[in-house]
Write an enzyme that holds these catalytic residues in place. Sequence first.
Site, PDB file in Angstrom:
ATOM      1  N   CYS A 131      13.440  10.827   7.197  1.00  0.00           N
ATOM      2  CA  CYS A 131      13.512  10.354   8.575  1.00  0.00           C
ATOM      3  C   CYS A 131      14.940  10.514   9.101  1.00  0.00           C
ATOM      4  O   CYS A 131      15.159  10.627  10.290  1.00  0.00           O
ATOM      5  CB  CYS A 131      13.084   8.898   8.649  1.00  0.00           C
ATOM      6  SG  CYS A 131      13.995   7.875   7.489  1.00  0.00           S
TER       7      CYS A 131
ATOM      8  N   GLU B  62       9.853   0.972  10.486  1.00  0.00           N
ATOM      9  CA  GLU B  62      10.832   2.045  10.242  1.00  0.00           C
ATOM     10  C   GLU B  62      10.094   3.343  10.507  1.00  0.00           C
ATOM     11  O   GLU B  62       9.273   3.781   9.693  1.00  0.00           O
ATOM     12  CB  GLU B  62      11.321   2.000   8.788  1.00  0.00           C
ATOM     13  CG  GLU B  62      12.097   0.741   8.422  1.00  0.00           C
ATOM     14  CD  GLU B  62      13.495   0.690   9.009  1.00  0.00           C
ATOM     15  OE1 GLU B  62      13.931   1.690   9.620  1.00  0.00           O
ATOM     16  OE2 GLU B  62      14.146  -0.349   8.882  1.00  0.00           O
TER      17      GLU B  62
ATOM     18  N   GLU C 284       9.785  16.026  14.807  1.00  0.00           N
ATOM     19  CA  GLU C 284      10.411  15.968  13.478  1.00  0.00           C
ATOM     20  C   GLU C 284      10.025  17.224  12.711  1.00  0.00           C
ATOM     21  O   GLU C 284       8.835  17.529  12.589  1.00  0.00           O
ATOM     22  CB  GLU C 284       9.841  14.776  12.705  1.00  0.00           C
ATOM     23  CG  GLU C 284      10.589  13.506  12.866  1.00  0.00           C
ATOM     24  CD  GLU C 284      10.124  12.460  11.853  1.00  0.00           C
ATOM     25  OE1 GLU C 284       8.935  12.114  11.869  1.00  0.00           O
ATOM     26  OE2 GLU C 284      10.955  11.994  11.067  1.00  0.00           O
TER      27      GLU C 284
ATOM     28  N   LYS D  19       0.849  -1.183   0.000  1.00  0.00           N
ATOM     29  CA  LYS D  19       0.000   0.000   0.000  1.00  0.00           C
ATOM     30  C   LYS D  19       0.888   1.237   0.000  1.00  0.00           C
ATOM     31  O   LYS D  19       1.449   1.607   1.025  1.00  0.00           O
ATOM     32  CB  LYS D  19      -0.896   0.027   1.244  1.00  0.00           C
ATOM     33  CG  LYS D  19      -1.986   1.080   1.129  1.00  0.00           C
ATOM     34  CD  LYS D  19      -2.500   1.537   2.474  1.00  0.00           C
ATOM     35  CE  LYS D  19      -1.610   2.548   3.123  1.00  0.00           C
ATOM     36  NZ  LYS D  19      -1.316   3.759   2.332  1.00  0.00           N
TER      37      LYS D  19
END
Length: 491
Positions: free
Chosen positions: A294, A260, A391, A184
């Site tokens: 990331c 992850e 983040e 997906k």
Amino acid sequence: MNAQREATLLASVNDGLYIGGQWRAASDGATLEVQNPATGAVIRTVASASVDDGLAALTAADEAFPAWAATPARERAEILRRAFDLLMERADDVALLMTLEMGKPLAEARGEVAYGGEFLRWFSEQTAHVSGRYGANPENSGRMIVTQHPVGPCYLITPWNFPLAMATRKIAPALAAGCTVVIKPAALTPLTTTYFVQLLEEAGLPAGVVNVVTTELPGPMSEAIIADPRLRKLSFTGSTPVGQQLLTQAARGVLRTSMELGGNAPFVVFDDADLDKAVDGAMLAKFRNIGQACTAANRLLVHADVVEEFTDRLTDRVKNLVMGPGTEPGVAIGPLIDERAVAKTDELVQDAVTHGATVRTGGAPAGGAGFFYPATVLADVQAGSALLTEEIFGPVAAIVPFADEDEAVALANATEYGLVSYVFTESLARGQRMIERLETGMMGLNVGAVSNAAAPFGGWKMSGLGREGGDEGIHEYLQTKYTLTANPFQE
Ligand code: NAD
């Protein structure tokens, strides 16, 4: 000319779901629109899968599994290798497609094709190397046999920021291990994955081994797939909150999982660093992918004795970065993925300024068409600023001075994340101390990028579980069986 090439390329991407080797519309006819973030224009409309479509894809993966698992490793390897060759042949098209749907500069998209392709080559080489063990038990009463087996049908969920590499980093080891998959892709960037799966089809991949279900409603479909006992593995790349939610769902079936997740990378520059290397490293670690990685350097921790010089040099470089559509030559700062990302980046910058940071360059949305935020340098970022714990996911360098090594380590580790860290020092002993003191799954020592298909990519703490790539990657898709037989000499 360019517009025509883009139109032809976009039209060559199938607008259907790929289930059991067939391209088809969603069962309820639903569609979703894909935008070009550089303009805001809709560039393609594709099928949006329902819960039923997701389960149909799982059925296809489940039915294809026994034959694929029994396919000789050499044959599976050759399909992966052919897919690698096809990807390299079409590298320019794949890169352009990625830039059109995701926004990254074309040169970086080309880099992602090279990086993403390496997973196909690496795992094609690993495929025939899966082996077991045989030997006497310590008592010599029996023989111990250890064998490796594919875990079964897998569900792979990928993010929008690296639309090709995050897909190949999961699909290649899964296929190498003998697993079948349902993938997906993110609804914002489904075209690259779909195009890549067209290449897999061309490379001779049998029907049902890889199935693609793009959807605008990932929650209900994913929950149904994860709850289905035919699924044996979930591999997710995305944000930590969604990963936590999926882990809870996966717990019910005690699924194998790889996660992850998010990062908050410290980028530490000591007073004994080579500042040329440190500034080059910071440009790469911070501004690659327009800061939407990331692995992006989230906090630039710089020794007080060199912080002024480092900040001045970084600011000079940042001021020269050209912002614009990723398809234009020389552009380094493309658009962010959507309007929300621009608003979120600006909110973090304004919050840091309110807490006392100084804007050296950038610092406000660009406005106009597309989702642009200029490359920004913030000096003297103060404790309590939200961007030190969240983040940033945008082109904002947040610089924090520190006084000594212990303070640097304390600041670097003051996060629940632990994906990657970067350290710049010319002292070997200090570099070695940092390897042992920083709580991250990966480290760049005097380099600003660490990713490599041959390396075990993954995080500590809330950055995830498991590793992708390297010798470790294929084991995420294998399960171990131990068999004991009697000593054949004692019958
Ligand atoms: P996201 O978590 O919003 O989405 C990731 C994927 O999950 C997408 O495919 C999305 O459609 C899907 N998703 C969202 N909600 C879901 C739900 N309820 N159930 C099932 N699927 C759902 O993340 P994003 O914004 O696409 O990506 C950015 C994040 O990904 C950042 O946090 C970044 O650090 C992380 N990331 C991590 C790595 C890594 O290797 N550690 C690599 C790239 C990105």
